[in-house]
Motif scaffolding. Sequence first.
Motif, PDB file in Angstrom:
ATOM      1  N   ARG A  27       0.841  -1.202   0.000  1.00 13.01           N
ATOM      2  CA  ARG A  27       0.000   0.000   0.000  1.00 13.01           C
ATOM      3  C   ARG A  27       0.867   1.241   0.000  1.00 13.01           C
ATOM      4  NH1 ARG A  27      -5.600  -0.634   1.949  1.00 13.01           N
ATOM      5  NH2 ARG A  27      -5.765  -2.811   2.566  1.00 13.01           N
ATOM      6  N   TYR A  28       0.293   2.339  -0.432  1.00  7.95           N
ATOM      7  CA  TYR A  28       1.014   3.605  -0.505  1.00  7.95           C
ATOM      8  C   TYR A  28       0.203   4.662   0.246  1.00  7.95           C
ATOM      9  CZ  TYR A  28       3.379   7.622  -2.687  1.00  7.95           C
ATOM     10  OH  TYR A  28       4.075   8.779  -2.923  1.00  7.95           O
ATOM     11  N   TYR A  29       0.896   5.495   1.013  1.00  7.76           N
ATOM     12  CA  TYR A  29       0.208   6.558   1.754  1.00  7.76           C
ATOM     13  C   TYR A  29       0.885   7.895   1.494  1.00  7.76           C
ATOM     14  CZ  TYR A  29      -1.946   2.714   4.264  1.00  7.76           C
ATOM     15  OH  TYR A  29      -2.645   1.581   4.572  1.00  7.76           O
ATOM     16  N   ARG A  60       8.610   0.197   3.608  1.00  9.82           N
ATOM     17  CA  ARG A  60       9.479  -0.072   2.466  1.00  9.82           C
ATOM     18  C   ARG A  60      10.138   1.213   1.980  1.00  9.82           C
ATOM     19  NH1 ARG A  60      12.792  -0.382  -0.319  1.00  9.82           N
ATOM     20  NH2 ARG A  60      13.225  -1.606  -2.180  1.00  9.82           N
ATOM     21  N   ALA A  61       9.416   2.320   2.084  1.00 13.68           N
ATOM     22  CA  ALA A  61       9.969   3.627   1.733  1.00 13.68           C
ATOM     23  C   ALA A  61       9.219   4.661   2.567  1.00 13.68           C
ATOM     24  CB  ALA A  61       9.794   3.912   0.249  1.00 13.68           C
ATOM     25  N   LEU A  80       5.600   3.871   1.452  1.00 11.60           N
ATOM     26  CA  LEU A  80       5.200   2.607   0.834  1.00 11.60           C
ATOM     27  C   LEU A  80       5.297   1.532   1.919  1.00 11.60           C
ATOM     28  CD1 LEU A  80       4.451   1.440  -1.997  1.00 11.60           C
ATOM     29  CD2 LEU A  80       6.850   0.753  -2.200  1.00 11.60           C
ATOM     30  N   ASN A  83      -6.224   0.247  -4.168  1.00  9.97           N
ATOM     31  CA  ASN A  83      -4.987   0.769  -3.604  1.00  9.97           C
ATOM     32  C   ASN A  83      -4.147  -0.299  -2.894  1.00  9.97           C
ATOM     33  OD1 ASN A  83      -6.643   0.406  -1.466  1.00  9.97           O
ATOM     34  ND2 ASN A  83      -7.001   2.592  -1.097  1.00  9.97           N
ATOM     35  N   VAL A  84      -4.390  -1.562  -3.236  1.00  5.63           N
ATOM     36  CA  VAL A  84      -3.616  -2.646  -2.634  1.00  5.63           C
ATOM     37  C   VAL A  84      -3.023  -3.537  -3.718  1.00  5.63           C
ATOM     38  CG1 VAL A  84      -3.637  -4.612  -1.049  1.00  5.63           C
ATOM     39  CG2 VAL A  84      -5.173  -2.688  -0.653  1.00  5.63           C
ATOM     40  N   GLY A 126       8.698   9.348  -4.156  1.00  8.39           N
ATOM     41  CA  GLY A 126       9.336   8.807  -2.952  1.00  8.39           C
ATOM     42  C   GLY A 126       9.415   7.289  -2.942  1.00  8.39           C
ATOM     43  N   LEU A 127       9.280   6.670  -4.119  1.00 13.51           N
ATOM     44  CA  LEU A 127       9.343   5.209  -4.164  1.00 13.51           C
ATOM     45  C   LEU A 127      10.786   4.752  -4.340  1.00 13.51           C
ATOM     46  CD1 LEU A 127       6.234   4.687  -6.444  1.00 13.51           C
ATOM     47  CD2 LEU A 127       6.434   4.021  -4.038  1.00 13.51           C
ATOM     48  N   PRO A 128      11.115   3.573  -3.812  1.00 12.51           N
ATOM     49  CA  PRO A 128      12.516   3.130  -3.858  1.00 12.51           C
ATOM     50  C   PRO A 128      12.962   2.770  -5.272  1.00 12.51           C
ATOM     51  CG  PRO A 128      11.116   1.422  -2.933  1.00 12.51           C
ATOM     52  CD  PRO A 128      10.260   2.637  -3.094  1.00 12.51           C
ATOM     53  N   LEU A 167      -0.181   3.248  -7.343  1.00 12.35           N
ATOM     54  CA  LEU A 167      -0.738   3.534  -6.017  1.00 12.35           C
ATOM     55  C   LEU A 167      -0.529   5.009  -5.685  1.00 12.35           C
ATOM     56  CD1 LEU A 167       0.444   0.532  -3.751  1.00 12.35           C
ATOM     57  CD2 LEU A 167      -1.691   0.761  -5.034  1.00 12.35           C
ATOM     58  N   ILE A 190      -3.706   8.231  -5.966  1.00  9.62           N
ATOM     59  CA  ILE A 190      -4.090   9.073  -4.835  1.00  9.62           C
ATOM     60  C   ILE A 190      -3.998  10.548  -5.238  1.00  9.62           C
ATOM     61  CG2 ILE A 190      -3.487   9.777  -2.491  1.00  9.62           C
ATOM     62  CD1 ILE A 190      -2.495   6.909  -2.009  1.00  9.62           C
TER      63      ILE A 190
END
Lengths: 619, 227
Positions: A36-38, A58-59, A103, B72-73, B187-189, B208, B212
């Motif tokens: 999931r992402y927030y 995760r991030a 993440l 979102n999953v 901000g994702l790895p 994801l 949003i």
Amino acid sequence: MDDELAEIADFLAAHPPFSELPEQSLQALPRELTVRYYRRGSVLATPADEVKHLSIVRAGAVDVHDAAGALVERVDVGGSFGVTGLVQPPPYGFSVTALEDTLILELPASSFHRLVESSAAFSSYFLLQQAHRLHAAVQSVAVSDSGTAVLKTRLRDMVTRPPVAIGPQASVQEAAQLMRSERISSLLVQDPQVVGIVTDRDLRNRVLADGLPPSTPVAQIMTPNPTTADADTLAFELLLSMLARGIHHVPVTDGQDLLGIITSTDLVRLEQSNPLYVVQDISRQNQPEDIALATARLPDLVERLVAQDASAEDIGRVVTAVADAVQRRLLILAEEKLGPPPVPYCWVALGSQGRREQALGADQDHALILSDDVTREHDAYFADLAGFVRDGLVTCGYPPCPGDVMATTPRWRQPLATWRRQFGEWISEPTPDAVLAATIFFDMRAVAGELELCTRLRTGVLAMTPNAKIFLAHLAKQAVEHAPPIGMFRGLVLEKEGEHKSTLDLKHRGVGPVVDLARVAALAAGLPQVGTQARLDAVAAAGGMSAAATADLKDALEFIAYVRLRHQARQVRERGIPDNFVSPEELSSFEKRHLRDAFGVVRTAQGVLAGRHPLGYIS
Amino acid sequence: MSWWPIGANAQRRRVQRSVSEGPLRDYLDVPVPANDTPAEQLPLLAVDLETTGLSARTDRILSVGFVPVDGNVINLSGARHIVVRSQGEVGQSAAVHGLTDDAVAAGVPLAEALAQLLAALRGRVLLAHYATIEQEFLSAACRAVYGHPLPVRVVDTLELQRRLTTTAWDDPRAGSLRLGAARAAHGLPRYRAHEALTDALSCAELWLAQSIALSERGQGRLGQLAR
């Protein structure tokens, strides 16, 4: 078909406790996850939630707040949250907010519980995290003077020995040998400044697992430039940073000086030896019946400490601290009922409670030292006081002493001068029976009241004992009377008759002889220590015993006491009454072998003692 | 995409009428989500293909990676990586995707890979980064195997990223729409690129984050997100 989720597996492999999982289970784990992402600022969990996953960052990063709004923990990449919600019934009690865009990998509750069951490293990691979380929560509600040890203790006060170092060119084998002989789990690498650290884990993961030869230089496998902590850092701050970085050993510095190394085990131990919750609870109760509700939790507390591998010594201190708290509270209640004492008194604990080595199910052993101003009319007050405390202790699960060594017995409720005469008699005109009966009085510790009365009595006594050869010989004879249960060929010898036939009596044949040995040695040197480990250390420091023999004897005591505790914890779990009789079927072959060694050490020490205090001329 | 102007559903119905029983028919029998489905309820399948080149007419599919996304999953339990057996040589493309001729020889026939993908795609919207490649290659594969193109709703994370970064004054900077750069912007790895399943997961995670952001702008329904 090759469905390997390499990025996820590699990520998990780089972060404890997942890094501790076997390769196979690590590779299979990603398929059990959801992602999931927030956005920054969004809420991931609220106190009312029911937690269904362990969430792994995760991030990004998240903040965990308790229900009162206090920040409990900041979790960043590789960290996780939600454990409280997984191990306790809902509601969760915490809120979690994304500090950055975040993440999250979610591990379902069922997978979490399976891993906790199957991996000791995995479960102990989260136990530690739990312990920390709990204490942080307590901190936010606790008044300033009741914080737990981990929240108040500075690293300076925790360092027990200077660091041990090795040169960068030394081989990993030399490092391992040094670690073995020093009994430590990490080494600093100095050249001459600190350039790295080597731990047990490095020897496993970077040497053995990679098949490197024993001649590999330490510099090649060390962690360079280790994180250090300042001596004035609080233990809980270090705990937080160790959890966040996934490290277990941190050198402590004081300016330019290196004081020593703190391990995660040191931090856990600090917490485990703190019976704060039970003790706090006891000090709030106004009736013996209510105190009993608090002491009823003691067996569970001990069981949990055993499960967490706390040392037998630490557990003895916890059990004793609870007994002390009960007695202090009962004395306050007694004074409220009977009015203030007519003259000062000191309530003293004797025997195992005096030594801070109390086990579950211990009898009462206590006495009263009264001020010399006491008169005959005052005795009724102290008789009532003692009676109230004794009855209260019975209510709280402490059986009365079968030999009546309690403050309710007039002979053990005397003015200081009378106590002095009594000790003088034991020491100067010893008879075997009298010495046998009196030994527990030499393990005396003030619990409440005018502590000075106890100090003055003990100072006088300790001035007499070093020269009391016959008294010491009687004590020594008693100490060697119970032979450890090992036979000619060093097999374990079981009790031959009686109720406990075919068991090992770990109290009278294991723990007891070491306690007795330490007492004789300490009294012979006039040393004020009361605890067995403390006595052995002090005797060694005073030159009365070699450092090696002392270390062996302490290890032997710790191991025997540990086996006894495990046995008692098992009895408690099965709702039985804890005792000291272990049947061989309960023991693994590893434990049997170590018990034999431990008993061997005790027997050797008994032989040395018998030579030092010749028993011939008194028997 | 010559069929596109006549409408996704029209084309879907036309193929549905003429295709015989099999994986493509089973796929078409499950309706796609309605245009007003919000992003957080949208069932998608993130897909990435590794191919021998960029032309759907002359190049071949070497491997297929996919992972289902439910709103979102991301459900990693549904993740698959399928290597496709093929007659020709991998050639220089091995330098990009790392699949050797030996690995490709050990794969499954294209028809089987396609059947697995279509089963996973039932009722879902195809999600890919620069989806034209996936759409064209899959459609070509369906023509080859079933004699019909692949009607599919598509959400393209590259398009969404363009939408999120384009302002009234500025076009996106060169390279900023690439998968790795787009992920970094959220901000994702950083992930290794050019492995089909990792790229599918990369794309899913990017979705994801994008969905949003787009929902916050009132662009969170399938009709606004799909092309």
